[in-house]
Design an enzyme around this catalytic site. Structure first.
Site, PDB file in Angstrom:
ATOM      1  N   LYS A 286      44.495  96.687  20.523  1.00 52.51           N
ATOM      2  CA  LYS A 286      45.573  96.458  20.618  1.00 52.51           C
ATOM      3  C   LYS A 286      45.922  95.154  21.497  1.00 52.51           C
ATOM      4  O   LYS A 286      46.482  93.846  20.359  1.00 52.51           O
ATOM      5  CB  LYS A 286      46.195  97.439  21.891  1.00 52.51           C
ATOM      6  CG  LYS A 286      47.633  97.326  22.586  1.00 52.51           C
ATOM      7  CD  LYS A 286      48.361  97.282  23.424  1.00 52.51           C
ATOM      8  CE  LYS A 286      47.689  96.120  24.705  1.00 52.51           C
ATOM      9  NZ  LYS A 286      48.254  96.605  25.820  1.00 52.51           N
TER      10      LYS A 286
ATOM     11  N   ASP B  14      51.511  99.385  22.389  1.00 52.42           N
ATOM     12  CA  ASP B  14      51.062 100.288  23.748  1.00 52.42           C
ATOM     13  C   ASP B  14      51.357 101.758  24.096  1.00 52.42           C
ATOM     14  O   ASP B  14      52.158 102.529  23.389  1.00 52.42           O
ATOM     15  CB  ASP B  14      51.320  98.991  24.854  1.00 52.42           C
ATOM     16  CG  ASP B  14      53.116  98.921  24.353  1.00 52.42           C
ATOM     17  OD1 ASP B  14      53.462  99.650  23.846  1.00 52.42           O
ATOM     18  OD2 ASP B  14      53.411  98.283  25.037  1.00 52.42           O
TER      19      ASP B  14
END
Length: 210
Positions: A123, A141
């Site tokens: 991420k 997320d």
């Protein structure tokens, strides 16, 4: 969970674009390195909290070379309000050292290289690639993982599967800003508690709102 069609997906992003044509990260940064540090620090805390500590940290160390001049104890003292200080301070020093030694002091520009840095997962790498280097990546997320299947934009039971689904289904012309629009939507409108469906820009399209 059912999925929206291409026409509905395009309409969602046209509405996001009309409302906010140039969405920006809420983390404060002014270089690839300061963004990387801010994203690493943002784990399990808010962007607002991170901005408070980085305003102080970056005055002392806004390059990997300057960061390596600080002790771990000095970094811990600055970042204490955001928690996980042992791990975060250790990773900041280690990744800064690796950037100097392996990448000539420059933040690398591939996911594979970024993910070799301590504390940098997929991420975080995707955020840096998208925001700094303009790559059409999709950082997933907790907000995106929660809202995208609910809306009908993506499917998957892991962040990586949701990421893959989003990349496959979102038209390329929206990919530069897509994750910013979705994060802001999850953070301020499609909230986990008491979602603001009456104020939602896409409520008539969202499968979860029907």
């Amino acid at each position: 969970m059912p999925l929206l069609g291409a026409k509905e997906i395009r309409e969602i992003f046209e509405r996001f674009k009309a409302q906010n044509p140039e969405p920006k990260p809420e983390l404060n940064y002014y270089s690839p390195y300061t963004l990387l540090i801010a994203v690493v620090l943002s784990a399990q805390t808010t962007d607002k909290s991170v901005n408070k500590v980085t305003s102080q940290l970056f005055k002392l160390a806004d390059t990997p070379e300057k960061m390596c001049l600080l002790s771990q104890e000095e970094i811990i003292e600055i970042i204490r309000p955001i928690g996980l200080t042992q791990a975060k301070s250790k990773n900041i020093l280690a990744l800064s050292k690796k950037i100097i030694e392996n990448f000539n002091g420059k933040v690398p520009d591939t996911r594979e290289q970024l993910m070799t840095l301590p504390g940098v997962g997929r991420k975080t790498a995707n955020v840096v690639l998208n925001v700094v280097f303009g790559r059409h990546t999709m950082p997933v997320d907790t907000h995106l993982f929660r809202i995208c299947p609910l809306i009908g934009l993506a499917e998957g039971n892991t962040p990586e599967k949701v990421e893959k689904s989003l990349v496959e289904r979102i038209p390329d012309e929206y990919m530069e800003h897509a994750h910013h629009w979705l994060i802001l939507h999850g953070r301020y409108v499609c909230t986990a508690k008491n979602p603001k469906c009456k104020e939602c820009l896409i409520c008539d399209i969202c499968l979860g709102g029907k």
